[in-house]
Enzyme design. Structure first.
Site, PDB file in Angstrom:
ATOM      1  N   ARG A 137      12.181 -10.858  12.813  1.00  0.00           N
ATOM      2  CA  ARG A 137      11.213 -10.157  13.653  1.00  0.00           C
ATOM      3  C   ARG A 137      10.240 -11.161  14.249  1.00  0.00           C
ATOM      4  O   ARG A 137       9.688 -11.990  13.551  1.00  0.00           O
ATOM      5  CB  ARG A 137      10.440  -9.132  12.822  1.00  0.00           C
ATOM      6  CG  ARG A 137      11.183  -7.811  12.668  1.00  0.00           C
ATOM      7  CD  ARG A 137      10.435  -6.859  11.781  1.00  0.00           C
ATOM      8  NE  ARG A 137       9.023  -6.784  12.147  1.00  0.00           N
ATOM      9  CZ  ARG A 137       8.145  -5.979  11.553  1.00  0.00           C
ATOM     10  NH1 ARG A 137       8.548  -5.211  10.571  1.00  0.00           N
ATOM     11  NH2 ARG A 137       6.891  -5.958  11.918  1.00  0.00           N
ATOM     12  N   LYS A 197       0.814  -1.209   0.000  1.00  0.00           N
ATOM     13  CA  LYS A 197       0.000   0.000   0.000  1.00  0.00           C
ATOM     14  C   LYS A 197       0.854   1.268   0.000  1.00  0.00           C
ATOM     15  O   LYS A 197       0.613   2.195  -0.764  1.00  0.00           O
ATOM     16  CB  LYS A 197      -0.894  -0.012   1.242  1.00  0.00           C
ATOM     17  CG  LYS A 197      -2.307   0.353   0.961  1.00  0.00           C
ATOM     18  CD  LYS A 197      -3.236   0.027   2.127  1.00  0.00           C
ATOM     19  CE  LYS A 197      -2.594   0.170   3.495  1.00  0.00           C
ATOM     20  NZ  LYS A 197      -3.572   0.526   4.533  1.00  0.00           N
ATOM     21  N   ARG A 207      -3.122 -11.666  11.383  1.00  0.00           N
ATOM     22  CA  ARG A 207      -3.220 -10.281  10.920  1.00  0.00           C
ATOM     23  C   ARG A 207      -4.111 -10.211   9.669  1.00  0.00           C
ATOM     24  O   ARG A 207      -4.932  -9.314   9.519  1.00  0.00           O
ATOM     25  CB  ARG A 207      -1.810  -9.795  10.573  1.00  0.00           C
ATOM     26  CG  ARG A 207      -1.444  -8.429  11.131  1.00  0.00           C
ATOM     27  CD  ARG A 207      -0.129  -7.965  10.559  1.00  0.00           C
ATOM     28  NE  ARG A 207       1.036  -8.531  11.218  1.00  0.00           N
ATOM     29  CZ  ARG A 207       2.235  -8.659  10.645  1.00  0.00           C
ATOM     30  NH1 ARG A 207       2.421  -8.261   9.405  1.00  0.00           N
ATOM     31  NH2 ARG A 207       3.244  -9.154  11.318  1.00  0.00           N
ATOM     32  N   ARG A 223     -12.623   3.092   8.435  1.00  0.00           N
ATOM     33  CA  ARG A 223     -12.427   1.699   8.841  1.00  0.00           C
ATOM     34  C   ARG A 223     -13.758   0.989   9.047  1.00  0.00           C
ATOM     35  O   ARG A 223     -13.794  -0.229   9.159  1.00  0.00           O
ATOM     36  CB  ARG A 223     -11.640   1.635  10.159  1.00  0.00           C
ATOM     37  CG  ARG A 223     -10.160   1.881  10.001  1.00  0.00           C
ATOM     38  CD  ARG A 223      -9.437   1.474  11.272  1.00  0.00           C
ATOM     39  NE  ARG A 223      -8.089   2.016  11.308  1.00  0.00           N
ATOM     40  CZ  ARG A 223      -7.063   1.493  10.664  1.00  0.00           C
ATOM     41  NH1 ARG A 223      -7.229   0.415   9.929  1.00  0.00           N
ATOM     42  NH2 ARG A 223      -5.865   2.045  10.734  1.00  0.00           N
TER      43      ARG A 223
END
Ligand code: ZN
Length: 228
Positions: free
Chosen positions: A171, A23, A182, A98
């Protein structure tokens, strides 16, 4: 009307996509190519607070109290921001709306200046491929060079191509389970918005698994259609 000089032909885009869909990259390319301005909710809030606008002062008080900034305040901040000269060529909204409640409020705000959402672009990903792509990432602890288990493994296993270091970092939140969770959360949150803009005829679906340039070309076509 608030004296906004924003021409009604300025495209208003919403960019929807899960983390890792590219994005940010695509938004930057649209900024460069068309002079669009990317407006992310976090940046908008910070800027309004720093500028000390009325809405910014309200947001500051709410945030200092540890509460979430209400839709009304975000809309007020967005109204101020859209009237700025640099938004005259159009904007890309990132992180707002959202919810469908926010989407409806946004429609009303845009209607004040004769605008509408020209395209809600969904950067579609293949979830399984995304999990594979993101969860395999690691970097060299010495020089920061990026690697991937499948797509870009070091030429000599366990040794950095660039600096020959042997200390690699992964990570913790890049593991497959986290990435899958997610993506699930993203789909659950976004599904109502997708349906909302689909019903308006504003939804555009773009395959985000392809080459960055191809995706950019498709997005460019969408912007041109919106301004035609
Ligand atoms: Zn290295």
């Amino acid at each position: 009307m608030d004296g906004s000089t924003t021409p009604t032909t300025a495209p208003v885009l919403i960019l929807l996509g899960p983390p890792g869909a590219g994005k940010g990259t695509q938004a930057r390319m649209l900024e460069e190519q068309f002079g669009l301005v990317q407006l992310s909710t976090g940046d908008l809030l910070r800027a309004a607070v720093a500028a000390g606008t009325d809405a910014g002062e309200q947001a500051k008080a709410v945030m200092e109290a540890g509460d979430l900034v209400s839709d009304d305040i975000v809309i007020a901040i967005l109204r101020d921001r859209l009237a700025d000269a640099d938004c005259a060529k159009g904007v890309i909204l990132d992180g707002f709306p959202r919810t469908t409640v926010q989407a409806k409020a946004l429609d009303m705000l845009l209607a004040e200046s004769g605008q509408k959402i020209d395209a809600a672009v969904s950067l579609d990903v293949d979830d399984a491929a995304m999990v594979d792509r993101i969860s395999g990432r690691f970097t060299c602890g010495g020089c920061g060079e990026g690697y991937h288990d499948t797509y870009k493994a070091p030429k000599v296993a366990g040794q950095c191509d660039k600096c020959q270091g042997t200390d690699f970092k992964r990570r913790a939140d890049d593991n497959a389970k986290t990435v899958a969770a997610r993506l699930d959360a993203y789909h659950a949150q976004t599904a109502p918005l997708i349906a909302f803009y689909d019903a308006q005829g504003a939804l555009a679906r773009v395959d985000a698994m392809g080459a960055i340039d191809e995706i950019a070309t498709t997005l460019g076509d969408i912007v041109r259609r919106a301004t035609a």
